[in-house]
Each structure stands twice: as C-alpha cells, then as structure tokens.
Scaffold this motif. Structure first.
Motif, PDB file in Angstrom:
ATOM      1  N   LEU A   1       0.829  -1.206   0.000  1.00 17.77           N
ATOM      2  CA  LEU A   1       0.000   0.000   0.000  1.00 17.77           C
ATOM      3  C   LEU A   1       0.865   1.258   0.000  1.00 17.77           C
ATOM      4  CD1 LEU A   1      -2.818  -1.067   2.475  1.00 17.77           C
ATOM      5  CD2 LEU A   1      -3.010  -0.754  -0.008  1.00 17.77           C
ATOM      6  N   ARG A   2       2.005   1.190   0.635  1.00 25.84           N
ATOM      7  CA  ARG A   2       2.919   2.334   0.676  1.00 25.84           C
ATOM      8  C   ARG A   2       3.405   2.687  -0.746  1.00 25.84           C
ATOM      9  NH1 ARG A   2       3.021   6.039   3.868  1.00 25.84           N
ATOM     10  NH2 ARG A   2       3.967   5.197   5.715  1.00 25.84           N
ATOM     11  N   ILE A   3       3.541   1.678  -1.602  1.00 26.48           N
ATOM     12  CA  ILE A   3       3.928   1.925  -2.990  1.00 26.48           C
ATOM     13  C   ILE A   3       2.815   2.692  -3.716  1.00 26.48           C
ATOM     14  CG2 ILE A   3       4.372   0.810  -5.231  1.00 26.48           C
ATOM     15  CD1 ILE A   3       5.779  -1.439  -3.547  1.00 26.48           C
ATOM     16  N   ASP A   4       1.573   2.268  -3.500  1.00 21.81           N
ATOM     17  CA  ASP A   4       0.437   2.916  -4.158  1.00 21.81           C
ATOM     18  C   ASP A   4       0.077   4.265  -3.548  1.00 21.81           C
ATOM     19  OD1 ASP A   4       0.197   0.783  -5.919  1.00 21.81           O
ATOM     20  OD2 ASP A   4      -1.292  -0.253  -4.676  1.00 21.81           O
ATOM     21  N   TYR A   5       0.300   4.397  -2.245  1.00 24.28           N
ATOM     22  CA  TYR A   5      -0.073   5.615  -1.518  1.00 24.28           C
ATOM     23  C   TYR A   5       1.115   6.089  -0.673  1.00 24.28           C
ATOM     24  CZ  TYR A   5      -4.502   3.392  -2.708  1.00 24.28           C
ATOM     25  OH  TYR A   5      -5.523   2.765  -3.378  1.00 24.28           O
ATOM     26  N   PRO A   6       2.166   6.581  -1.313  1.00 20.31           N
ATOM     27  CA  PRO A   6       3.405   6.896  -0.598  1.00 20.31           C
ATOM     28  C   PRO A   6       3.274   7.994   0.462  1.00 20.31           C
ATOM     29  CG  PRO A   6       3.499   7.716  -2.854  1.00 20.31           C
ATOM     30  CD  PRO A   6       2.265   6.873  -2.740  1.00 20.31           C
ATOM     31  N   ASP A   7       2.278   8.855   0.338  1.00 19.30           N
ATOM     32  CA  ASP A   7       2.127   9.950   1.298  1.00 19.30           C
ATOM     33  C   ASP A   7       1.121   9.654   2.403  1.00 19.30           C
ATOM     34  OD1 ASP A   7       3.990  11.506  -0.105  1.00 19.30           O
ATOM     35  OD2 ASP A   7       2.433  12.173  -1.502  1.00 19.30           O
ATOM     36  N   ALA A   8       0.502   8.481   2.368  1.00 16.43           N
ATOM     37  CA  ALA A   8      -0.506   8.140   3.381  1.00 16.43           C
ATOM     38  C   ALA A   8       0.163   7.822   4.712  1.00 16.43           C
ATOM     39  CB  ALA A   8      -1.340   6.947   2.916  1.00 16.43           C
ATOM     40  N   ARG A   9      -0.427   8.332   5.784  1.00 15.75           N
ATOM     41  CA  ARG A   9       0.040   8.007   7.135  1.00 15.75           C
ATOM     42  C   ARG A   9      -0.589   6.689   7.568  1.00 15.75           C
ATOM     43  NH1 ARG A   9      -1.547  11.184  11.433  1.00 15.75           N
ATOM     44  NH2 ARG A   9      -3.418  11.716  10.298  1.00 15.75           N
ATOM     45  N   ILE A  10       0.183   5.871   8.253  1.00 17.09           N
ATOM     46  CA  ILE A  10      -0.314   4.607   8.801  1.00 17.09           C
ATOM     47  C   ILE A  10      -0.590   4.840  10.277  1.00 17.09           C
ATOM     48  CG2 ILE A  10       0.207   2.179   9.247  1.00 17.09           C
ATOM     49  CD1 ILE A  10       2.184   2.340   6.840  1.00 17.09           C
ATOM     50  N   VAL A  11      -1.843   4.642  10.692  1.00 16.08           N
ATOM     51  CA  VAL A  11      -2.245   4.895  12.069  1.00 16.08           C
ATOM     52  C   VAL A  11      -3.147   3.778  12.578  1.00 16.08           C
ATOM     53  CG1 VAL A  11      -2.092   7.415  11.811  1.00 16.08           C
ATOM     54  CG2 VAL A  11      -4.287   6.268  11.448  1.00 16.08           C
ATOM     55  N   GLY A  12      -3.227   3.673  13.881  1.00 14.24           N
ATOM     56  CA  GLY A  12      -4.204   2.794  14.503  1.00 14.24           C
ATOM     57  C   GLY A  12      -5.512   3.542  14.653  1.00 14.24           C
ATOM     58  N   HIS A  13      -6.613   2.837  14.690  1.00 12.78           N
ATOM     59  CA  HIS A  13      -7.920   3.467  14.860  1.00 12.78           C
ATOM     60  C   HIS A  13      -7.912   4.375  16.084  1.00 12.78           C
ATOM     61  CE1 HIS A  13     -12.554   2.850  15.326  1.00 12.78           C
ATOM     62  NE2 HIS A  13     -12.271   4.017  14.808  1.00 12.78           N
ATOM     63  N   ARG A  14      -7.295   3.917  17.166  1.00 12.78           N
ATOM     64  CA  ARG A  14      -7.266   4.690  18.419  1.00 12.78           C
ATOM     65  C   ARG A  14      -6.479   5.989  18.298  1.00 12.78           C
ATOM     66  NH1 ARG A  14      -3.374   0.860  22.095  1.00 12.78           N
ATOM     67  NH2 ARG A  14      -1.382   1.472  21.177  1.00 12.78           N
ATOM     68  N   ASN A  15      -5.648   6.128  17.270  1.00  7.68           N
ATOM     69  CA  ASN A  15      -4.851   7.331  17.083  1.00  7.68           C
ATOM     70  C   ASN A  15      -5.623   8.461  16.418  1.00  7.68           C
ATOM     71  OD1 ASN A  15      -2.408   4.984  16.290  1.00  7.68           O
ATOM     72  ND2 ASN A  15      -2.305   6.229  18.125  1.00  7.68           N
ATOM     73  N   LEU A  16      -6.819   8.189  15.932  1.00  6.28           N
ATOM     74  CA  LEU A  16      -7.625   9.230  15.299  1.00  6.28           C
ATOM     75  C   LEU A  16      -8.289  10.098  16.367  1.00  6.28           C
ATOM     76  CD1 LEU A  16      -9.301   7.101  12.481  1.00  6.28           C
ATOM     77  CD2 LEU A  16      -7.359   8.688  12.260  1.00  6.28           C
ATOM     78  N   PRO A  17      -8.341  11.406  16.139  1.00  9.62           N
ATOM     79  CA  PRO A  17      -8.977  12.292  17.116  1.00  9.62           C
ATOM     80  C   PRO A  17     -10.405  11.873  17.428  1.00  9.62           C
ATOM     81  CG  PRO A  17      -7.832  13.566  15.433  1.00  9.62           C
ATOM     82  CD  PRO A  17      -7.816  12.122  14.973  1.00  9.62           C
ATOM     83  N   GLY A  18     -10.749  11.878  18.704  1.00  9.89           N
ATOM     84  CA  GLY A  18     -12.101  11.561  19.147  1.00  9.89           C
ATOM     85  C   GLY A  18     -12.389  10.088  19.337  1.00  9.89           C
ATOM     86  N   VAL A  19     -11.457   9.212  18.985  1.00 12.50           N
ATOM     87  CA  VAL A  19     -11.687   7.775  19.145  1.00 12.50           C
ATOM     88  C   VAL A  19     -11.307   7.373  20.563  1.00 12.50           C
ATOM     89  CG1 VAL A  19     -11.020   5.463  18.372  1.00 12.50           C
ATOM     90  CG2 VAL A  19     -11.351   7.295  16.702  1.00 12.50           C
ATOM     91  N   ARG A  20     -12.223   6.715  21.235  1.00 11.11           N
ATOM     92  CA  ARG A  20     -11.997   6.278  22.612  1.00 11.11           C
ATOM     93  C   ARG A  20     -12.050   4.756  22.704  1.00 11.11           C
ATOM     94  NH1 ARG A  20     -14.721  11.106  23.035  1.00 11.11           N
ATOM     95  NH2 ARG A  20     -13.793  12.606  24.470  1.00 11.11           N
ATOM     96  N   LYS A  21     -11.252   4.107  21.879  1.00  6.36           N
ATOM     97  CA  LYS A  21     -11.179   2.649  21.845  1.00  6.36           C
ATOM     98  C   LYS A  21      -9.719   2.249  21.938  1.00  6.36           C
ATOM     99  CE  LYS A  21     -15.076   2.096  18.689  1.00  6.36           C
ATOM    100  NZ  LYS A  21     -15.551   1.445  17.484  1.00  6.36           N
ATOM    101  N   ALA A  22      -9.460   1.024  22.320  1.00  4.02           N
ATOM    102  CA  ALA A  22      -8.089   0.504  22.342  1.00  4.02           C
ATOM    103  C   ALA A  22      -7.652   0.019  20.963  1.00  4.02           C
ATOM    104  CB  ALA A  22      -7.984  -0.642  23.349  1.00  4.02           C
ATOM    105  N   CYS A  23      -8.590  -0.110  20.063  1.00 10.32           N
ATOM    106  CA  CYS A  23      -8.375  -0.639  18.716  1.00 10.32           C
ATOM    107  C   CYS A  23      -7.218   0.059  18.017  1.00 10.32           C
ATOM    108  CB  CYS A  23      -9.660  -0.460  17.920  1.00 10.32           C
ATOM    109  SG  CYS A  23      -9.581  -0.971  16.202  1.00 10.32           S
ATOM    110  N   PRO A  24      -6.281  -0.666  17.526  1.00 13.74           N
ATOM    111  CA  PRO A  24      -6.167  -2.094  17.272  1.00 13.74           C
ATOM    112  C   PRO A  24      -5.416  -2.876  18.363  1.00 13.74           C
ATOM    113  CG  PRO A  24      -4.453  -1.025  16.043  1.00 13.74           C
ATOM    114  CD  PRO A  24      -5.208   0.055  16.792  1.00 13.74           C
ATOM    115  N   CYS A  25      -5.240  -2.277  19.512  1.00 18.20           N
ATOM    116  CA  CYS A  25      -4.643  -2.952  20.667  1.00 18.20           C
ATOM    117  C   CYS A  25      -3.127  -3.149  20.553  1.00 18.20           C
ATOM    118  CB  CYS A  25      -5.353  -4.267  20.976  1.00 18.20           C
ATOM    119  SG  CYS A  25      -7.125  -4.029  21.260  1.00 18.20           S
ATOM    120  N   PHE A  26      -2.475  -2.331  19.758  1.00 19.94           N
ATOM    121  CA  PHE A  26      -1.006  -2.252  19.730  1.00 19.94           C
ATOM    122  C   PHE A  26      -0.637  -0.887  19.157  1.00 19.94           C
ATOM    123  CE2 PHE A  26      -1.889  -3.812  15.471  1.00 19.94           C
ATOM    124  CZ  PHE A  26      -0.902  -3.258  14.667  1.00 19.94           C
TER     125      PHE A  26
END
Length: 137
Positions: free
Chosen positions: A103-128
């Motif tokens: 995916l990094r090849i197809d989308y070189p500028d995309a940030r890789i984040v966990g669901h919990r790293n998004l603003p307003g998310v109050r979950k442990a997902c993805p638990c690492f």
C-alpha cells in the motif's frame, strides 16, 4: 481514484480463542446497517488476506475519515478473557507488514495509524502501537 492520505489499522475486537471468519465479520457489519464489510482488507489468524471492499470504494470503518482512507482489520484484539490485547499471530504480523509495504507503494504519502490514534476515538483498537511498529514502512 480516491485521494488516500490515511491507512487505518483496526482489530475485530473478538477474542483470540474464538474464530471470527470473514462471513461472521460481514454478518456483523450488515447487522449494523452497512452494505457489507466496512474495511478494505481483513487478515484472519492464519495470515490469510481477504479483500473485503475495493480500494476504489469509500470505506465504512473510521467515521469522518472514510473518504480518504484505506481500512485494514485483523481478526482478534481481545485476550481469552475479553480484555484488549495484541493477539496478532506471527502469520498476521507478516501479512500486515507485506500489505502495508504494498500500500505504501500505491499511496506513498498516506500516514499509517491505529484506529485509536484518530482524534475523538476512545477505543483501544487495534490494541497495539501502530505508529511505532510501522514507522519505518
């Protein structure tokens, strides 16, 4: 083609001692009113990669971020007692790494984040800690 600026990693929030195959994930998402699985990819415990939604299609996995993201989910995320835990198998870790590199090849500028790293998310997902684990991808 959609403009992708995020790759969001999720867990299915299911116990590591119970199977949650693609059909179960689909049934769960349809019961929530989705037209199918909201993630673009699903990685089962055996490391099998499943394309569950075309990358060209808007996802249904991260409210407010679906227009410009790719959603990846791995089976698990809860220990045998139902507590959040990194339950990824070696096969899942391998598949996730290979997928993210592609995916990094197809989308070189995309940030890789966990669901919990998004603003307003109050979950442990993805638990690492996605950001530290995949910072060099």
């Amino acid at each position: 083609m959609r403009d992708i600026n995020l790759i969001v990693i999720h867990c299915s929030a299911t116990r590591c001692d119970r199977d949650f195959p693609v059909k179960a994930l689909e049934a769960c998402h349809k019961a929530r009113g989705f037209d199918g699985i909201g993630y673009h990819y699903y990685v089962t415990r055996d490391g099998q990669l499943h394309l569950t939604r075309s990358e060209a299609s808007r996802g249904a996995h991260a409210k407010g971020y679906n227009d410009h993201s790719i959603g990846i989910c791995y089976e698990g995320g809860l220990d045998e007692h139902g507590n959040p835990a990194d339950t990824r198998t070696p096969a899942q870790r391998y598949t996730l790494l290979i997928l993210l590199r592609a995916l990094r090849i197809d989308y070189p500028d995309a940030r890789i984040v966990g669901h919990r790293n998004l603003p307003g998310v109050r979950k442990a997902c993805p638990c690492f800690d996605v950001r530290s684990e995949y910072s060099k991808v």
